[in-house]
Write a protein that holds these residues in place. Structure first.
Motif, mmCIF file in Angstrom:
data_model
loop_
_atom_site.group_PDB
_atom_site.id
_atom_site.type_symbol
_atom_site.label_atom_id
_atom_site.label_comp_id
_atom_site.label_asym_id
_atom_site.label_seq_id
_atom_site.Cartn_x
_atom_site.Cartn_y
_atom_site.Cartn_z
ATOM 1 N N ALA A 30 9.284 9.728 9.227
ATOM 2 C CA ALA A 30 7.845 9.582 9.024
ATOM 3 C C ALA A 30 7.531 9.141 7.606
ATOM 4 O O ALA A 30 6.596 8.353 7.370
ATOM 5 N N LEU A 31 8.290 9.635 6.630
ATOM 6 C CA LEU A 31 8.104 9.231 5.235
ATOM 7 C C LEU A 31 8.351 7.742 5.054
ATOM 8 O O LEU A 31 7.555 7.031 4.424
ATOM 9 N N VAL A 32 9.462 7.258 5.594
ATOM 10 C CA VAL A 32 9.774 5.830 5.473
ATOM 11 C C VAL A 32 8.714 4.998 6.193
ATOM 12 O O VAL A 32 8.247 3.978 5.676
ATOM 13 N N ALA A 33 8.320 5.449 7.373
ATOM 14 C CA ALA A 33 7.305 4.718 8.135
ATOM 15 C C ALA A 33 5.974 4.665 7.392
ATOM 16 O O ALA A 33 5.298 3.629 7.363
ATOM 17 N N ALA A 34 5.581 5.774 6.762
ATOM 18 C CA ALA A 34 4.331 5.811 6.008
ATOM 19 C C ALA A 34 4.387 4.874 4.806
ATOM 20 O O ALA A 34 3.389 4.231 4.445
ATOM 21 N N THR A 35 5.552 4.806 4.181
ATOM 22 C CA THR A 35 5.725 3.900 3.039
ATOM 23 C C THR A 35 5.559 2.449 3.464
ATOM 24 O O THR A 35 4.839 1.671 2.817
ATOM 25 N N ARG A 38 1.989 1.512 4.374
ATOM 26 C CA ARG A 38 1.073 1.349 3.242
ATOM 27 C C ARG A 38 1.399 0.132 2.392
ATOM 28 O O ARG A 38 0.505 -0.589 1.940
ATOM 29 N N TYR A 39 2.701 -0.089 2.148
ATOM 30 C CA TYR A 39 3.084 -1.136 1.192
ATOM 31 C C TYR A 39 3.720 -2.363 1.842
ATOM 32 O O TYR A 39 3.990 -3.350 1.155
ATOM 33 N N GLY A 40 4.006 -2.281 3.133
ATOM 34 C CA GLY A 40 4.517 -3.441 3.842
ATOM 35 C C GLY A 40 6.013 -3.587 3.879
ATOM 36 O O GLY A 40 6.569 -4.270 4.735
ATOM 37 N N ARG A 41 6.722 -2.915 2.964
ATOM 38 C CA ARG A 41 8.179 -3.035 2.900
ATOM 39 C C ARG A 41 8.735 -1.922 2.015
ATOM 40 O O ARG A 41 7.976 -1.184 1.363
#
Length: 212
Positions: A30-35, A38-41
């Motif tokens: 979930a952390l990676v997905a949220a990143t 928000r930032y696209g990559r």
């Protein structure tokens, strides 16, 4: 789960906070997905999480605490690497990942078996990840801090009744504690193109402690 946003517009920054237990695979995902949402990559990552060392003899260590420490210090780092690497690999443009370990991975001490074991393992994990992902343009390194001025070390001073001036020379040839920003600067260098030839390395930020 909520995702509060912290912004420092004066510095031109945008920080996004996600509360995560890194010993839980689904929360790391979930952390990676949220990143990415928000930032696209995801191009760089610094994996830095740990709990207080165990402070017990090998013959007396608490098994539940051992499991909890290893699940965060080692497994949590491995889970972060796993899902960060998947994202960076999928993007196909390379990247840089830094694991924060400890000088305990170089220089063991007593009453610290779980922590020392985990930090040795983080070094090995870093090296394996670097070997596997170098051909894809992904660098993986580690920073090993020594005595850094944090609440943990301040609590130890209070418990022993020592001052920084008395205690720091035992842990640093510079006779002072390190500052968190000094660990951050080493991590920033490893994340940047300035270290483009560096992978699979662990850099002590320890003021010479491991050289003694």
């Amino acid at each position: 789960m909520t995702f509060p946003v912290l912004q420092d517009q004066a510095a031109g920054g945008d920080a996004h906070f996600v509360q995560v237990d890194i010993s839980r695979s689904e929360q790391v995902q979930a952390l990676v997905a949220a990143t990415v949402e928000r930032y696209g990559r995801l191009d760089v990552a610094v994996d830095d999480a740990a709990i207080e060392p165990d402070n017990a003899l090998v013959s007396e260590f608490d098994e539940d605490y051992w499991d909890r420490l290893v699940s965060i210090d080692l497994k949590g780092t491995a889970l972060c690497l796993k899902y960060e690497l998947r994202q960076v690999l999928a993007q196909g443009h390379g990247g840089s990942i830094v694991n924060i370990s400890s000088v305990s991975g170089y220089r063991p001490q007593g009453y610290d078996a779980a922590h020392v074991s985990a930090e040795h393992a983080v070094r090995g994990l870093t090296e394996v990840a670097a070997l596997e992902n170098g051909p894809h343009g992904i660098r993986v390194n580690s920073v090993a801090p020594g005595a850094i001025d944090t609440p943990v070390i301040r609590a130890a001073l209070a418990e022993t009744g020592q001052t920084e001036a008395e205690f720091a020379p035992e842990l640093s040839v510079l006779n002072r504690f390190g500052q968190p920003r000094e660990v951050a600067q080493a991590s920033l260098w490893l994340c940047s193109d300035a270290s483009s030839r560096v992978t699979g390395a662990t850099y002590p930020v320890d003021a010479g402690y491991t050289d003694r």
